[in-house]
Design a protein around this motif. Structure first.
Motif, mmCIF file in Angstrom:
data_model
loop_
_atom_site.group_PDB
_atom_site.id
_atom_site.type_symbol
_atom_site.label_atom_id
_atom_site.label_comp_id
_atom_site.label_asym_id
_atom_site.label_seq_id
_atom_site.Cartn_x
_atom_site.Cartn_y
_atom_site.Cartn_z
ATOM 1 N N LEU A 59 -18.767 30.309 28.439
ATOM 2 C CA LEU A 59 -19.642 31.461 28.587
ATOM 3 C C LEU A 59 -18.984 32.759 28.124
ATOM 4 N N GLU A 60 -17.766 32.985 28.550
ATOM 5 C CA GLU A 60 -17.078 34.211 28.144
ATOM 6 C C GLU A 60 -16.880 34.245 26.626
ATOM 7 N N ARG A 61 -16.604 33.109 26.037
ATOM 8 C CA ARG A 61 -16.467 33.025 24.573
ATOM 9 C C ARG A 61 -17.792 33.373 23.894
ATOM 10 N N ALA A 62 -18.891 32.891 24.451
ATOM 11 C CA ALA A 62 -20.206 33.203 23.884
ATOM 12 C C ALA A 62 -20.476 34.706 23.913
ATOM 13 N N PHE A 63 -20.071 35.362 24.984
ATOM 14 C CA PHE A 63 -20.267 36.809 25.060
ATOM 15 C C PHE A 63 -19.403 37.550 24.053
ATOM 16 N N LYS A 64 -18.188 37.101 23.858
ATOM 17 C CA LYS A 64 -17.334 37.731 22.845
ATOM 18 C C LYS A 64 -17.933 37.566 21.459
ATOM 19 N N ASP A 65 -18.468 36.386 21.173
ATOM 20 C CA ASP A 65 -19.132 36.156 19.890
ATOM 21 C C ASP A 65 -20.376 37.041 19.767
#
Length: 147
Positions: free
Chosen positions: A42-48
């Protein structure tokens, strides 16, 4: 129809219709509640997502999470995009109830709509930022969801 036991409880608008979908697996139900999911998926998706937004604003008045699941994304959406109205949508009423508890525990105000992504009940152009992560594999009516 509203499930609102008291004035401080999140509003959950339940759909009177049932739409076909692919339910979450037992593994998915477990995994979506883990720290590993929250941090590494999830955190990776937000960074993307952040890198894809041109002319980033400090606030987006209406933010919706389509397929909000357990609600882990809602506080992150609240903190990043400062909406005045935060909406979580999911077809599964159990997920919406879990999401409502999640945001209440985080002190975040949100409303919830039980609906299929292919049959959302929001007016066109009524959302400033729409987040839809790890949802399409649950949709049978994928073409309708993109329109």
């Amino acid at each position: 129809m509203h499930d609102n036991k008291n004035m401080n409880a999140p509003l959950i608008v339940k759909s009177p219709q049932s739409h076909p979908h692919v339910p979450e697996t037992a593994f998915g139900i477990w995994f979506l509640q883990t720290h590993t999911w929250t941090l590494h998926v999830l955190e990776r998706a937000f960074k993307d997502l952040e890198s894809l937004i041109p002319d980033r604003r400090a606030s987006y008045p209406v933010v919706a999470d389509v397929g909000c699941g357990w609600g882990r994304s809602l506080k992150k959406l609240h903190d990043r995009f400062a909406p005045q109205r935060l909406i979580g949508m999911d077809i599964d009423p159990t997920m919406l109830e879990a999401s409502a508890k999640e945001v209440a525990a985080e002190g975040v105000r949100a409303e919830f709509i039980q609906c299929s992504s292919a049959h959302m009940t929001l007016d066109d152009n009524s959302v400033d930022l729409l987040f839809c992560h790890q949802t399409f594999h649950h949709l049978i009516e994928q073409e309708e969801a993109t329109q």
